[in-house]
Design an enzyme around this catalytic site. Structure first.
Site, PDB file in Angstrom:
ATOM      1  CD  GLU A   1     -85.373 -31.986 -87.474  1.00 47.23           C
ATOM      2  OE1 GLU A   1     -84.549 -31.184 -87.928  1.00 47.23           O
ATOM      3  OE2 GLU A   1     -85.630 -32.086 -86.256  1.00 47.23           O
TER       4      GLU A   1
ATOM      5  CD  GLU B   1     -84.206 -35.603 -84.019  1.00 43.88           C
ATOM      6  OE1 GLU B   1     -83.847 -34.448 -83.707  1.00 43.88           O
ATOM      7  OE2 GLU B   1     -83.950 -36.130 -85.109  1.00 43.88           O
TER       8      GLU B   1
HETATM    9  O1  AHR Z   1     -80.539 -34.205 -82.527  1.00 47.07           O
HETATM   10  C1  AHR Z   1     -79.811 -33.266 -83.239  1.00 47.07           C
HETATM   11  C2  AHR Z   1     -80.512 -32.823 -84.515  1.00 47.07           C
HETATM   12  O2  AHR Z   1     -81.683 -32.142 -84.187  1.00 47.07           O
HETATM   13  C3  AHR Z   1     -80.978 -33.914 -85.429  1.00 47.07           C
HETATM   14  O3  AHR Z   1     -79.981 -34.369 -86.276  1.00 47.07           O
HETATM   15  C4  AHR Z   1     -82.044 -33.245 -86.216  1.00 47.07           C
HETATM   16  O4  AHR Z   1     -83.032 -34.142 -86.678  1.00 47.07           O
HETATM   17  C5  AHR Z   1     -82.596 -32.209 -85.258  1.00 47.07           C
HETATM   18  O5  AHR Z   1     -82.709 -30.977 -85.836  1.00 47.07           O
END
Ligand code: AHR
Length: 507
Positions: free
Chosen positions: A188, A311
């Site tokens: 991110e 994710e």
């Molecule tokens: O999964 C939780 C968080 O969500 C992670 O650390 C981040 O990459 C995302 O914003």
């Protein structure tokens, strides 16, 4: 009478699917069924890892045996670590060597707790070996250095004695390299990874990726660039334009199903409107993959660069009374619906999506396992991942689907979602989801190409959307035999109950 009923179901089926069993050509990469474990809340500490001096909970070098076993059964192909946002604060060198000498740090993103670094590189990579999963290391770009990443790659991949880093590894108790292929270059980068602009990150990425190089036996690393959040298509456009494919094997995408980032709502006490919103947001994955892929196609028509959804999952308010920074939430049959429809989307886009990592494995967000003291429970999401693992490395079978709508007020969503594959032994599997919480679905499936004699199946469902597995009732929701599918003349007639996930095996 039975025959008549069957015929009438086929004629009047609300939903129709045609599966072309002889037209499959794309492989569903097993890494689509990957997971993610961050130093966040009770995912690593008090989750996977209970400490290597723990005499109460059976463990191997501090990692719970029951979790290893459950994840082996799940056939977890790949596990991402150590973050998430944590990755861009992580100093890997603080997590190797004698545990009592490891410096502590503050986990600034997740609750401000002290991280004692007792779970580090050796612990993670040995754990992956135990469960038979490939490791996916997420490297620190936001607050790291290129040299630190070069050192990490040499530490885990260098031949014994070939460099100061591999010698250090041996001193720390591991002679042979782990040969880690998959690496994330930051996480991110547009947010917690450094609040960078895409042009700036693209340059930084090129620099890091250049020095990561190949490893000693000439194998290529699989380097994943930090990707867009949801529909930030410009991010993908800039990265694809600015980073040559010789430096990038994958580009990430993160998408969480959330009602509203400022009012996420309870994981268990929700109404149908909230359910509808979450499922709509989960289904948005299809549009996101399609549109990011279209941009990627422009620069990479041969699809050499993978889209990596590293994710995904549902995100709600934490359970009452728990640390807001720990992201601990329960998991209902609603989450099974999210998992079922999302995995179908990934399967159907397997020509571009080569890996995905559900967030997160244990005790965080849409977890597959929850722990409490010495007990663990498998969530409904666990069961979906387990039922669907038949698709791993199988050939995706293209289909046409005509579905009715799940209607709430003035809004509607496609009620039925599906994907199909043929595995290496020639067995065909079909996964089906009915998101409608009150109406069952009649489905007629025509199998074109191959001839089949019969069908068996498993179903995961619950009477109410809010049901979950608790520590008092850990098997409230679990897969059972599904008798609602009949095969006649190579045509399937199926009755899919409300809010259910079904996986069929065709013989
Ligand atoms: O999964 C939780 C968080 O969500 C992670 O650390 C981040 O990459 C995302 O914003």
């Amino acid at each position: 009478m039975g025959f008549l009923l069957l015929v009438s179901m086929q004629v009047f089926a609300q939903n129709e699917i045609v599966i072309n069993t002889d037209l499959g050509k794309e492989i569903i990469n097993k890494n689509i069924y990957g997971h993610f474990a961050e130093h966040l809340g009770n995912c690593i500490y008090n989750g996977f890892y209970v400490g290597d001096t723990n005499k109460i909970i059976p463990n191997t070098n501090g990692v719970r045996n029951d979790i290893i076993q459950a994840l082996k059964e799940l056939k977890v192909p790949v596990l991402r670590w150590p973050g998430g946002c944590f990755a861009d604060t992580y100093q890997w060198k603080d997590g190797v060597g004698p545990k009592e000498k490891r410096p502590a740090m503050v986990n600034r993103w997740w609750g401000g707790v002290t991280e004692d670094n007792s779970f580090g590189t050796h612990d993670f990579l040995n754990m992956c070996e135990l469960m038979g999963a490939a490791p996916y290391l997420a490297a620190n770009v936001g607050s790291g250095t290129v040299q630190n990443l070069i050192d990490w790659t040499q530490y885990v991949n260098g031949k014994p004695g070939s460099s100061p880093m591999s010698k250090w590894r041996t001193e720390n108790g591991r002679e042979n390299p782990w040969n880690v292929k998959i690496w994330g270059v930051g996480n991110e980068a547009w947010g917690c990874g450094g609040n960078m602009k895409p042009e700036y990150y693209a340059n930084i990425y090129r620099q890091y990726a250049t020095f990561m190089g190949d490893w000693n036996n000439g194998e290529h690393l699989f380097r994943v660039a930090s990707g867009s959040s949801g529909n930030d298509y410009n991010w993908t456009e800039v990265l694809m334009r600015e980073i040559p494919s010789s430096l990038m094997e994958g580009i990430a995408l993160h998408h969480y199903a959330v009602i509203d980032w400022n009012a996420k709502g309870s994981a268990t006490a929700f109404d149908e409107k909230q359910y509808f919103t979450i499922i709509r947001n989960a289904l948005q994955m299809n549009e996101l993959i399609t549109r990011h892929s279209t941009i990627m196609d422009k620069y990479d028509p041969k699809k050499k660069v993978a889209l990596v959804v590293d994710e995904w999952g549902g995100w709600y308010d934490v359970e009452p009374g728990t640390n807001p920074g720990f992201l601990y939430q329960q998991n209902t049959i609603r989450d099974a619906m999210i998992a079922g429809v999302t995995l179908n989307i990934f399967n159907n886009h397997c020509e571009r999506v080569k890996m995905a990592n559900l967030a997160q494995t244990v005790n965080v967000l849409q977890a597959v396992i929850l722990t409490k003291g010495s007990a663990i429970i498998k969530t409904p999401t666990y069961h979906v991942m387990e039922m669907y693992n038949v698709h791993q490395d199988a050939t995706m079978l293209p289909m046409n689907i005509k579905t009715t709508d799940y209607v709430l007020g003035n809004e509607k969503l496609p009620a039925v979602s599906a994907s199909a594959s043929k595995d290496k032994d020639g067995i065909t599997h079909i996964s089906l989801v009915n998101i409608d919480p009150s109406k069952s679905q009649d489905i007629a499936i025509e199998m074109r190409g191959e001839k089949y004699a019969g069908v068996t199946g498993k179903i995961l469902t619950a009477k109410k959307l809010q049901e979950y597995n608790s520590f008092e009732n850990p098997e409230n929701i679990k897969p059972v035999v599904f008798n609602g599918a009949k095969m006649t003349n190579n045509k399937l007639s199926i009755q899919l109950p409300p809010n259910s996930v079904v996986v069929l095996t065709l013989h």
